[in-house]
Design an enzyme around this catalytic site. Structure first.
Site, PDB file in Angstrom:
ATOM      1  N   HIS A 181       0.816  -1.171   0.033  1.00 54.89           N
ATOM      2  CA  HIS A 181       0.040  -0.163  -0.013  1.00 54.89           C
ATOM      3  C   HIS A 181       0.882   1.208  -0.005  1.00 54.89           C
ATOM      4  CE1 HIS A 181      -3.334  -2.530   1.623  1.00 54.89           C
ATOM      5  NE2 HIS A 181      -3.723  -2.331   0.345  1.00 54.89           N
ATOM      6  N   GLU A 184       1.800   4.031   3.121  1.00 52.92           N
ATOM      7  CA  GLU A 184       2.077   3.319   4.293  1.00 52.92           C
ATOM      8  C   GLU A 184       3.545   3.320   4.441  1.00 52.92           C
ATOM      9  OE1 GLU A 184       0.084  -0.493   4.415  1.00 52.92           O
ATOM     10  OE2 GLU A 184      -1.835   0.460   4.352  1.00 52.92           O
ATOM     11  N   ARG A 237      -3.234   4.957  -2.302  1.00 53.90           N
ATOM     12  CA  ARG A 237      -3.150   3.299  -1.515  1.00 53.90           C
ATOM     13  C   ARG A 237      -2.787   2.683  -2.554  1.00 53.90           C
ATOM     14  NH1 ARG A 237      -5.784  -0.042   2.509  1.00 53.90           N
ATOM     15  NH2 ARG A 237      -6.762  -1.784   1.578  1.00 53.90           N
ATOM     16  N   HIS A 308       2.173  -3.471   6.738  1.00 50.41           N
ATOM     17  CA  HIS A 308       1.253  -2.516   6.584  1.00 50.41           C
ATOM     18  C   HIS A 308       1.166  -1.399   7.879  1.00 50.41           C
ATOM     19  CE1 HIS A 308      -1.249  -4.555   3.287  1.00 50.41           C
ATOM     20  NE2 HIS A 308      -0.182  -5.712   3.638  1.00 50.41           N
ATOM     21  N   GLU A 384       0.231  -4.862  10.865  1.00 51.80           N
ATOM     22  CA  GLU A 384      -0.043  -3.474  11.126  1.00 51.80           C
ATOM     23  C   GLU A 384       0.563  -2.598  12.132  1.00 51.80           C
ATOM     24  OE1 GLU A 384      -2.416  -2.154   8.841  1.00 51.80           O
ATOM     25  OE2 GLU A 384      -3.375  -3.931   8.178  1.00 51.80           O
TER      26      GLU A 384
HETATM   27  N1  ARG Z   1      -5.115  -3.216   6.205  1.00 55.36           N
HETATM   28  C1  ARG Z   1      -5.062  -4.241   5.707  1.00 55.36           C
HETATM   29  C2  ARG Z   1      -5.865  -4.125   4.384  1.00 55.36           C
HETATM   30  O1  ARG Z   1      -6.934  -3.698   4.362  1.00 55.36           O
HETATM   31  C3  ARG Z   1      -5.104  -5.447   6.255  1.00 55.36           C
HETATM   32  C4  ARG Z   1      -5.731  -6.596   5.375  1.00 55.36           C
HETATM   33  C5  ARG Z   1      -6.105  -7.693   6.388  1.00 55.36           C
HETATM   34  N2  ARG Z   1      -6.614  -8.746   5.798  1.00 55.36           N
HETATM   35  C6  ARG Z   1      -6.256  -9.919   5.330  1.00 55.36           C
HETATM   36  N3  ARG Z   1      -6.838 -10.768   4.714  1.00 55.36           N
HETATM   37  N4  ARG Z   1      -4.874 -10.028   5.584  1.00 55.36           N
HETATM   38  O2  ARG Z   1      -5.370  -4.553   3.181  1.00 55.36           O
HETATM   39 ZN    ZN Z   2      -2.183  -1.602   4.021  1.00 53.27          ZN
END
Ligand code: ARG
Ligand code: ZN
Length: 430
Positions: A181, A184, A237, A308, A384
């Site tokens: 992303h 980030e 993003r 992330h 995250e």
């Molecule tokens: N912030 C990330 C996104 O929105 C988290 C994704 C988490 N989900 C996952 N399946 N890994 O892409």
């Molecule tokens: Zn992300």
């Protein structure tokens, strides 16, 4: 005044005019977020969530920053505030304003960058060219234990680069995907710091960690988006590949893997949405390249970590459903706990939560960690990083070092626990 002095004087004025013109153009080119606010909105029901998310269809006025299972973070354009208030009432939800002027944070970040030393480091955020130059320096400083690799090309034709660190054969492999992303920035700052620390630290624990694993680290996967976030839109993003059906650009690369792609509402079919899944799985060249590269070495990989921000979370599979869990979910949680506990042991005060992605966040299909898990990489997480929403994506550079140390200490504990549970055994004959 002597003639040559006058001459220099004139040149100086001309130059300063030129630079101020340049700065002005640069300013004009960048998208500004003056008086844009970011709100934390608590909700209880899915119906409320639906009403609130409806706003994001007006993607110029409302942009989704973050979400977990009872809270949305929404950035609101100043002239859309009345509409926002009305919708809040309709949804019977309350909002807490945590950023009152996004542009102010962006300006402070920019100032920190221009004021700090031009040498590569972690007191400011580095752009793609700086990161790549630095990678080359690292490669030539540690020629015996590092190797450059290229996973492929981006839509705009940039190389997507990584570094492999290996001190000996027969090590389990850890892949780090970072900055998928674009906005980030803390992720590539942390990934580069990690590379440096793994190679140069004198600490026994870190030396052991470095030398007993093979590391594959891609500091910036979404290279086009990252460049765009530096040059044009700090809050970009997605990728930068245009759509055939819309004037909106880019897909969410972390919804583009072929892992339950577009299932269960875990992504959007709207090209203007922040979580647009793309026209088909692996439609984004960066993600196709990443999947092919990882497939090619999957026997060598035991661990996948996707970096992330923000939220301070360690997320395991699955993302596409909260009603099913991986066969080794208990182990994944035990390993995640080790990561979280190690970070809490540091003096910085950051706390990480952990759980399955769909369980503690929201359904998200086609993400890296789910896809890697499906490729038999059984220790697979999304991390995250900081923070929990004081600064969000525009985390001041003063937090790079604390965040990076937390990541290192967390990863040390994570790998130790994974090893204890038998996940670091080789899948191939060395
Ligand atoms: N912030 C990330 C996104 O929105 C988290 C994704 C988490 N989900 C996952 N399946 N890994 O892409
Ligand atoms: Zn992300």
């Amino acid at each position: 005044m002597r003639l040559d002095a006058i001459f220099t004087f004139v040149i100086l004025i001309a130059q300063s005019k030129e630079t101020s013109l340049k700065q002005k153009q640069e300013k004009e080119q960048k998208i500004r977020y003056d008086n844009y606010r970011v709100f934390k909105i608590k909700y209880e029901s899915l119906q409320q969530r639906q009403l609130l998310l409806e706003l994001t269809k007006q993607y110029h006025s409302f942009r989704l920053w973050n979400e977990n299972n009872n809270e949305l973070h929404l950035m609101v354009k100043p002239d859309a505030l009345p509409q926002f208030e009305r919708q809040l009432k309709r949804a019977n939800a309350s909002a807490d304003n945590f950023i009152s002027n996004v542009q102010h944070l962006i300006d402070l970040e920019h100032e920190a960058t221009t004021k700090s030393s031009p040498i590569f480091g972690w007191t400011r955020y580095n752009n793609l060219a700086e990161i790549e130059n630095w990678l080359d320096e690292i490669l030539s400083a540690y020629p015996n234990v590092t190797e450059s690799f290229v996973i492929g090309e981006s839509y705009e034709g940039r190389k997507i680069r990584g570094v492999r660190i290996s001190y000996k054969s027969g090590n389990p492999g850890v892949f780090i995907e970072s900055n998928i992303h674009a906005r980030e920035w803390i992720t590539s700052a942390t990934a580069t710091w990690l590379i440096n620390e793994l190679l140069s630290s004198g600490d026994d624990l870190v030396r052991g960690l470095t030398e007993s694993h093979d590391w594959y680290i891609v500091p910036v996967l979404n290279v086009d988006g990252f460049v765009y976030s530096h040059q044009k839109d700090r809050l970009w993003r997605k990728t930068r590949q245009p759509s055939n059906i819309s004037s909106c650009i880019g897909a969410d690369p972390n919804r583009n893997y072929d892992a339950h792609w577009l299932e269960n509402g875990g992504a959007s079919t709207n090209p203007c949405a922040e979580d647009y899944a793309g026209p088909h799985a692996f439609s984004e060249p960066e993600i196709k390249a990443m999947s092919e590269y990882v497939c090619g070495i999957r026997d060598k990989l035991n661990v996948m970590l996707a970096f992330h921000s923000y939220g301070q979370l360690l997320l395991s599979p699955y993302g596409h459903t909260k009603f099913e869990f991986p066969y080794n979910y208990d182990d994944l949680m035990q390993v995640a706990k080790a990561f979280g506990d190690a970070i809490e042991g540091l003096p910085y005060g950051a706390v990480y939560k952990y759980g399955s992605a769909a369980g503690i966040l929201y359904p998200a299909s086609g993400a890296t960690n789910d896809w890697a898990f499906s490729q038999d990489i059984k220790i697979s997480y999304t991390i995250e990083f900081r923070d929990t929403g004081n600064f969000g994506f525009v985390l001041p550079p003063a937090y790079i070092l604390p965040n990076a140390e937390e990541a290192l200490v967390g990863i040390i504990a994570l790998l130790a626990e994974a090893k204890k549970l038998g996940y670091l055994q080789l899948k191939y004959d060395p």
